[in-house]
Design a protein around this motif. Sequence first.
Motif, mmCIF file in Angstrom:
data_model
loop_
_atom_site.group_PDB
_atom_site.id
_atom_site.type_symbol
_atom_site.label_atom_id
_atom_site.label_comp_id
_atom_site.label_asym_id
_atom_site.label_seq_id
_atom_site.Cartn_x
_atom_site.Cartn_y
_atom_site.Cartn_z
ATOM 1 N N ILE A 125 -9.272 21.435 67.996
ATOM 2 C CA ILE A 125 -8.103 21.297 67.125
ATOM 3 C C ILE A 125 -8.234 22.228 65.920
ATOM 4 O O ILE A 125 -7.276 22.886 65.517
ATOM 5 N N TYR A 126 -9.432 22.302 65.353
ATOM 6 C CA TYR A 126 -9.711 23.198 64.229
ATOM 7 C C TYR A 126 -9.368 24.642 64.610
ATOM 8 O O TYR A 126 -8.686 25.348 63.868
ATOM 9 N N SER A 127 -9.823 25.074 65.764
ATOM 10 C CA SER A 127 -9.569 26.441 66.233
ATOM 11 C C SER A 127 -8.084 26.683 66.478
ATOM 12 O O SER A 127 -7.545 27.724 66.101
ATOM 13 N N GLU A 128 -7.442 25.725 67.113
ATOM 14 C CA GLU A 128 -6.013 25.859 67.391
ATOM 15 C C GLU A 128 -5.218 25.945 66.096
ATOM 16 O O GLU A 128 -4.289 26.746 65.973
ATOM 17 N N ARG A 129 -5.580 25.124 65.129
ATOM 18 C CA ARG A 129 -4.887 25.136 63.832
ATOM 19 C C ARG A 129 -5.064 26.492 63.156
ATOM 20 O O ARG A 129 -4.106 27.056 62.617
ATOM 21 N N LYS A 130 -6.288 27.045 63.205
ATOM 22 C CA LYS A 130 -6.519 28.369 62.613
ATOM 23 C C LYS A 130 -5.686 29.436 63.321
ATOM 24 O O LYS A 130 -5.110 30.312 62.675
ATOM 25 N N ASN A 131 -5.609 29.368 64.642
ATOM 26 C CA ASN A 131 -4.802 30.330 65.409
ATOM 27 C C ASN A 131 -3.330 30.226 65.046
ATOM 28 O O ASN A 131 -2.641 31.240 64.904
ATOM 29 N N LEU A 132 -2.841 28.994 64.905
ATOM 30 C CA LEU A 132 -1.442 28.800 64.534
ATOM 31 C C LEU A 132 -1.146 29.346 63.143
ATOM 32 O O LEU A 132 -0.102 29.968 62.918
ATOM 33 N N LEU A 133 -2.049 29.143 62.216
ATOM 34 C CA LEU A 133 -1.863 29.666 60.860
ATOM 35 C C LEU A 133 -1.857 31.187 60.850
ATOM 36 O O LEU A 133 -1.065 31.813 60.137
ATOM 37 N N GLU A 134 -2.722 31.803 61.649
ATOM 38 C CA GLU A 134 -2.737 33.261 61.751
ATOM 39 C C GLU A 134 -1.439 33.777 62.357
ATOM 40 O O GLU A 134 -0.867 34.761 61.884
ATOM 41 N N THR A 135 -0.963 33.116 63.403
ATOM 42 C CA THR A 135 0.295 33.505 64.036
ATOM 43 C C THR A 135 1.454 33.355 63.059
ATOM 44 O O THR A 135 2.310 34.239 62.950
ATOM 45 N N TYR A 136 1.482 32.257 62.333
ATOM 46 C CA TYR A 136 2.531 32.015 61.346
ATOM 47 C C TYR A 136 2.523 33.113 60.282
ATOM 48 O O TYR A 136 3.571 33.640 59.904
ATOM 49 N N SER A 137 1.342 33.487 59.833
ATOM 50 C CA SER A 137 1.216 34.533 58.821
ATOM 51 C C SER A 137 1.760 35.861 59.346
ATOM 52 O O SER A 137 2.477 36.576 58.640
ATOM 53 N N LYS A 138 1.446 36.192 60.588
ATOM 54 C CA LYS A 138 1.949 37.424 61.197
ATOM 55 C C LYS A 138 3.471 37.377 61.341
ATOM 56 O O LYS A 138 4.158 38.375 61.121
ATOM 57 N N LEU A 139 3.998 36.217 61.697
ATOM 58 C CA LEU A 139 5.448 36.069 61.820
ATOM 59 C C LEU A 139 6.142 36.228 60.476
ATOM 60 O O LEU A 139 7.232 36.813 60.395
#
Length: 156
Positions: A125-139
């Motif tokens: 979950i920690y990893s997925e949350r970090k990936n989502l935050l990175e994707t959101y930042s790129k968006l």
Amino acid sequence: MENKKTKITVLYVDDEENNLVSFKATFRFKYKVLTAISGSEAIEIVKKNHVDIIVTDQRMPGMTGVQFLEEIIKINPEPMRILLTGYTDMAAVIDAVNKGKIFHYLNKPWSEEELDETINRAYDIYSERKNLLETYSKLEVSNEQLEFLLRQKLLS
């Protein structure tokens, strides 16, 4: 865990030295294990180290596990938090969920398999949350670029 490039960093906090030794002996090959004998010592470790998962005992002198987790959230809210207690104190569990924002609650003495599974689920979950935050930042960046281009087009 075998397919992960780096070891998960787990901080284990307990006022009983035997529990710290046991945790480290059990998980030292699988995880990067940091230990602290008190909440205040653990806070210093979190300030100086990258920590993915925090596992803490609830009943400790000076600072309970929930109080410790509340302080950690102020310093670094990213690590996933797991609370251990040898007591079935529902008030502590409720506080842990509401104030310490724990991922999971386990009874002591902990089972190696159950704790290992919980740490791995927390890390997923920690990893997925970090990936989502990175994707959101790129968006967000892409959206700003598109808005800029649209303004330029409208002005020309």
